[in-house]
Design an enzyme around this catalytic site. Structure first.
Site, PDB file in Angstrom:
ATOM      1  N   PHE A  15      20.071  66.249  80.647  1.00 23.00           N
ATOM      2  CA  PHE A  15      19.691  67.727  80.553  1.00 23.00           C
ATOM      3  C   PHE A  15      18.102  67.698  80.846  1.00 23.00           C
ATOM      4  CE2 PHE A  15      19.206  71.731  77.869  1.00 23.00           C
ATOM      5  CZ  PHE A  15      19.165  72.585  78.768  1.00 23.00           C
ATOM      6  N   ASP A  35      19.421  55.380  84.017  1.00 21.74           N
ATOM      7  CA  ASP A  35      20.400  56.325  83.183  1.00 21.74           C
ATOM      8  C   ASP A  35      21.954  55.861  83.396  1.00 21.74           C
ATOM      9  OD1 ASP A  35      22.203  58.752  82.756  1.00 21.74           O
ATOM     10  OD2 ASP A  35      20.487  59.690  82.411  1.00 21.74           O
ATOM     11  N   SER A  38      26.299  58.724  81.735  1.00 22.32           N
ATOM     12  CA  SER A  38      27.551  59.041  80.651  1.00 22.32           C
ATOM     13  C   SER A  38      27.606  60.569  80.756  1.00 22.32           C
ATOM     14  CB  SER A  38      27.234  58.436  79.571  1.00 22.32           C
ATOM     15  OG  SER A  38      25.976  58.880  78.904  1.00 22.32           O
ATOM     16  N   TYR A 149      21.115  62.601  63.231  1.00 25.67           N
ATOM     17  CA  TYR A 149      20.458  62.918  64.624  1.00 25.67           C
ATOM     18  C   TYR A 149      18.929  62.969  64.189  1.00 25.67           C
ATOM     19  CZ  TYR A 149      18.414  65.299  68.769  1.00 25.67           C
ATOM     20  OH  TYR A 149      17.358  65.441  69.474  1.00 25.67           O
ATOM     21  N   LYS A 153      15.835  60.347  64.898  1.00 27.28           N
ATOM     22  CA  LYS A 153      14.469  60.625  65.751  1.00 27.28           C
ATOM     23  C   LYS A 153      13.217  60.299  64.702  1.00 27.28           C
ATOM     24  CE  LYS A 153      15.977  61.966  69.804  1.00 27.28           C
ATOM     25  NZ  LYS A 153      15.463  61.566  70.911  1.00 27.28           N
ATOM     26  N   ARG A 213      16.673  80.836  65.661  1.00 27.26           N
ATOM     27  CA  ARG A 213      16.178  79.819  66.321  1.00 27.26           C
ATOM     28  C   ARG A 213      15.325  80.252  67.392  1.00 27.26           C
ATOM     29  NH1 ARG A 213      21.582  75.914  67.703  1.00 27.26           N
ATOM     30  NH2 ARG A 213      22.412  75.910  65.491  1.00 27.26           N
TER      31      ARG A 213
END
Length: 237
Positions: A15, A35, A38, A149, A153, A213
């Protein structure tokens, strides 16, 4: 590919990556992409396919031999490390895969960087490293991720701290990204889901309406990463 030292984008068909690559080419940079395709496809590079300044290597960030070989051969000035599993519901359902790709993959990039001691690393982290809060986050807020997740990170950032202790001159730069949106999204996040619902009817099912957000466009993220990669870039943005 010319004799100039290129920039390497790990996860360049994803992305953010497929916005970053054209931005680098616009600066007349030579760019190498790793890359596994996927999530993204070759078609994402559109008119840039066939550009002599762009080289695409199909492979996975967890392939230690491939990553080491590419870095040793390419000797990039900057490595943009964007490869990760980042759709949180998938991460929660597949924690082992998340740790393998996000954390072990990052360590393999760090291992391979040993062959290019003057290269800078720009890493895509996440706002999910922070503890949930009702107020806007600051860089120095407590880190307390609420899912695997965000934890993955944060662990990557800890790996960078260990490297800096051994090699204070090594430039390892972290961008904690907040809710990126824009063309080419690879996961069913909120905005893509809203637009998909609008295409099929007039009813929106939005779920929890209490959360707030901040959104940032993928092209703005690409611009920020380019600026962060400059020799005088900040440590975290």
């Amino acid at each position: 590919m010319s004799a100039r030292r290129p920039m390497l984008v790990v996860g360049g068909a994803g992305f953010v990556g497929h916005h970053l690559v054209p931005r680098l080419l616009a600066d007349d940079r030579d760019v190498v992409v790793i890359d596994n395709l996927s999530r993204g496809t070759m078609e994402r590079f559109g008119p840039h396919l066939g550009d002599s300044r762009l080289q695409i290597v199909r492979g996975d960030v967890t392939d230690a031999v491939l990553v080491r070989q590419v870095l040793a051969e390419v000797r990039p000035t900057v490595v943009f490390h964007l490869a990760a599993i980042h759709f949180i519901p998938y991460c929660v359902a597949h924690p082992s895969e998340t740790v393998l790709v996000n954390v072990v993959g990052t360590q393999l990039v760090l291992d391979a960087l040993a062959a290019v001691p003057d290269a800078r690393l720009v890493f895509a982290s996440t706002a999910d490293v922070y503890a949930p809060s009702d107020r806007p986050h600051r860089e120095d807020d407590p880190l307390d991720p609420a899912n695997v997740y965000g934890a993955s990170k944060r662990w990557c950032e800890e790996l960078f701290t260990l490297v800096r202790r051994r090699d204070p001159a090594r430039r390892l730069l972290v961008a904690r990204l907040f809710n990126v949106y824009g063309p080419g999204e690879t996961n069913p996040h909120v905005l893509p889901d809203v637009f998909a619902q609008l295409r099929h009817g007039n009813v929106l099912r939005l779920g929890n309406l209490e959360a707030r957000r901040d959104y940032v466009h993928a092209r703005d993220v690409a611009e920020a990463l380019v600026r962060l990669a400059a020799p005088d870039g900040a440590e975290t943005v």
